[in-house]
Design a protein around this motif. Structure first.
Motif, PDB file in Angstrom:
ATOM      1  N   LEU A   1       3.604  -5.650  -4.410  1.00 30.41           N
ATOM      2  CA  LEU A   1       2.410  -5.105  -3.767  1.00 30.41           C
ATOM      3  C   LEU A   1       2.791  -4.645  -2.366  1.00 30.41           C
ATOM      4  N   VAL A   2       2.411  -3.433  -2.051  1.00 30.91           N
ATOM      5  CA  VAL A   2       2.703  -2.887  -0.729  1.00 30.91           C
ATOM      6  C   VAL A   2       1.397  -2.461  -0.086  1.00 30.91           C
ATOM      7  N   GLU A   3       1.096  -3.050   1.061  1.00 31.52           N
ATOM      8  CA  GLU A   3      -0.138  -2.751   1.776  1.00 31.52           C
ATOM      9  C   GLU A   3       0.110  -1.715   2.863  1.00 31.52           C
ATOM     10  N   SER A   4      -0.943  -0.964   3.173  1.00 31.34           N
ATOM     11  CA  SER A   4      -0.866  -0.013   4.281  1.00 31.34           C
ATOM     12  C   SER A   4      -2.251   0.141   4.880  1.00 31.34           C
ATOM     13  N   GLY A   5      -2.289   0.766   6.053  1.00 28.79           N
ATOM     14  CA  GLY A   5      -3.551   0.932   6.771  1.00 28.79           C
ATOM     15  C   GLY A   5      -3.647  -0.113   7.866  1.00 28.79           C
ATOM     16  N   GLY A   6      -4.844  -0.463   8.237  1.00 33.04           N
ATOM     17  CA  GLY A   6      -5.032  -1.461   9.267  1.00 33.04           C
ATOM     18  C   GLY A   6      -4.775  -0.911  10.650  1.00 33.04           C
ATOM     19  N   GLY A   7      -4.696  -1.809  11.634  1.00 28.57           N
ATOM     20  CA  GLY A   7      -4.473  -1.401  13.010  1.00 28.57           C
ATOM     21  C   GLY A   7      -5.542  -1.957  13.929  1.00 28.57           C
ATOM     22  N   SER A   8      -5.754  -1.269  15.034  1.00 26.57           N
ATOM     23  CA  SER A   8      -6.715  -1.711  16.037  1.00 26.57           C
ATOM     24  C   SER A   8      -7.868  -0.728  16.126  1.00 26.57           C
ATOM     25  N   VAL A   9      -9.057  -1.248  16.324  1.00 27.12           N
ATOM     26  CA  VAL A   9     -10.247  -0.409  16.406  1.00 27.12           C
ATOM     27  C   VAL A   9     -11.268  -1.105  17.285  1.00 27.12           C
ATOM     28  N   GLN A  10     -12.148  -0.320  17.879  1.00 26.52           N
ATOM     29  CA  GLN A  10     -13.212  -0.888  18.685  1.00 26.52           C
ATOM     30  C   GLN A  10     -14.359  -1.368  17.805  1.00 26.52           C
ATOM     31  N   PRO A  11     -15.154  -2.295  18.291  1.00 26.46           N
ATOM     32  CA  PRO A  11     -16.317  -2.736  17.514  1.00 26.46           C
ATOM     33  C   PRO A  11     -17.184  -1.558  17.098  1.00 26.46           C
ATOM     34  N   GLY A  12     -17.634  -1.610  15.859  1.00 23.06           N
ATOM     35  CA  GLY A  12     -18.417  -0.509  15.309  1.00 23.06           C
ATOM     36  C   GLY A  12     -17.577   0.526  14.606  1.00 23.06           C
ATOM     37  N   GLY A  13     -16.277   0.424  14.739  1.00 25.97           N
ATOM     38  CA  GLY A  13     -15.377   1.391  14.130  1.00 25.97           C
ATOM     39  C   GLY A  13     -15.123   1.129  12.662  1.00 25.97           C
ATOM     40  N   ALA A  14     -14.243   1.935  12.097  1.00 26.36           N
ATOM     41  CA  ALA A  14     -13.948   1.848  10.662  1.00 26.36           C
ATOM     42  C   ALA A  14     -12.445   1.928  10.419  1.00 26.36           C
ATOM     43  N   LEU A  15     -12.015   1.294   9.366  1.00 29.65           N
ATOM     44  CA  LEU A  15     -10.626   1.338   8.931  1.00 29.65           C
ATOM     45  C   LEU A  15     -10.591   1.275   7.410  1.00 29.65           C
ATOM     46  N   GLU A  16      -9.480   1.723   6.842  1.00 26.62           N
ATOM     47  CA  GLU A  16      -9.285   1.608   5.407  1.00 26.62           C
ATOM     48  C   GLU A  16      -7.926   0.988   5.138  1.00 26.62           C
ATOM     49  N   LEU A  17      -7.916  -0.001   4.271  1.00 31.34           N
ATOM     50  CA  LEU A  17      -6.688  -0.619   3.815  1.00 31.34           C
ATOM     51  C   LEU A  17      -6.408  -0.174   2.386  1.00 31.34           C
ATOM     52  N   SER A  18      -5.140  -0.083   2.054  1.00 27.16           N
ATOM     53  CA  SER A  18      -4.768   0.205   0.673  1.00 27.16           C
ATOM     54  C   SER A  18      -3.637  -0.711   0.263  1.00 27.16           C
ATOM     55  N   CYS A  19      -3.559  -0.939  -1.032  1.00 25.20           N
ATOM     56  CA  CYS A  19      -2.537  -1.829  -1.578  1.00 25.20           C
ATOM     57  C   CYS A  19      -2.096  -1.245  -2.913  1.00 25.20           C
ATOM     58  N   GLN A  20      -0.836  -0.903  -2.998  1.00 26.32           N
ATOM     59  CA  GLN A  20      -0.328  -0.287  -4.213  1.00 26.32           C
ATOM     60  C   GLN A  20       0.603  -1.233  -4.958  1.00 26.32           C
ATOM     61  N   ALA A  21       0.409  -1.311  -6.252  1.00 27.90           N
ATOM     62  CA  ALA A  21       1.273  -2.125  -7.101  1.00 27.90           C
ATOM     63  C   ALA A  21       2.330  -1.241  -7.736  1.00 27.90           C
ATOM     64  N   THR A  22       3.556  -1.706  -7.689  1.00 26.92           N
ATOM     65  CA  THR A  22       4.654  -0.992  -8.334  1.00 26.92           C
ATOM     66  C   THR A  22       5.433  -1.972  -9.199  1.00 26.92           C
ATOM     67  N   GLY A  23       6.106  -1.409 -10.202  1.00 32.82           N
ATOM     68  CA  GLY A  23       6.913  -2.260 -11.077  1.00 32.82           C
ATOM     69  C   GLY A  23       6.482  -2.160 -12.518  1.00 32.82           C
ATOM     70  N   ASN A  24       6.972  -3.057 -13.314  1.00 36.14           N
ATOM     71  CA  ASN A  24       6.726  -3.034 -14.746  1.00 36.14           C
ATOM     72  C   ASN A  24       5.581  -3.970 -15.108  1.00 36.14           C
ATOM     73  N   PHE A  25       4.419  -3.439 -15.268  1.00 34.46           N
ATOM     74  CA  PHE A  25       3.272  -4.180 -15.748  1.00 34.46           C
ATOM     75  C   PHE A  25       2.435  -3.233 -16.594  1.00 34.46           C
ATOM     76  N   PHE A  26       1.589  -3.762 -17.440  1.00 35.26           N
ATOM     77  CA  PHE A  26       0.797  -2.864 -18.277  1.00 35.26           C
ATOM     78  C   PHE A  26      -0.692  -3.032 -18.068  1.00 35.26           C
TER      79      PHE A  26
END
Length: 123
Positions: free
Chosen positions: A4-29
């Motif tokens: 699992l590899v996460e991305s996004g995040g960071g710093s923001v002021q109150p009231g702000g918005a952010l998006e996180l993502s998490c991608q799965a790689t490898g052999n699964f079905f």
């Protein structure tokens, strides 16, 4: 071997918005359940949101502000966060349950955590 590899995040002021993502790689079905958790300094890790099929669940503290979604074709889960508050500051982790074939061609299941990604909400 699933990762699992996460991305996004960071710093923001109150009231702000952010998006996180998490991608799965490898052999699964199949992916059983995706979830986002967070751990603030000095506190236990807590559930933020989960998605299984089309069903979603949220903690009370984020209901109405956060949205969990997924792209099954890209094996990515997202966490859209809006109206962020200082108390949302934490390291956010994604967690996924994966079905795969082991070396004996048997169906196996594994739950994995992402590496964690910091989110800071501060003025």
């Amino acid at each position: 071997h699933v990762q699992l590899v996460e991305s996004g995040g960071g710093s923001v002021q109150p009231g702000g918005a952010l998006e996180l993502s998490c991608q799965a790689t490898g052999n699964f079905f199949s992916i059983h359940t995706w979830g986002w958790y967070r751990q603030a300094p000095g506190k236990d890790r807590e559930l933020v949101a989960t998605i299984s099929g089309s069903n979603t669940q949220y903690s009370k503290s984020v209901t109405g502000r956060f949205t969990i979604s997924k792209d099954i074709f890209k094996s990515i889960v997202y966490l859209q966060m809006k109206d962020l508050k200082p108390e949302d500051t934490a390291v956010y982790y994604c967690k996924g349950g994966f079905y795969y074939y082991n070396d004996y061609r048997e169906t196996a299941f594994v739950e994995l955590w992402g590496q964690g990604i910091p989110v800071t909400v501060s003025s």
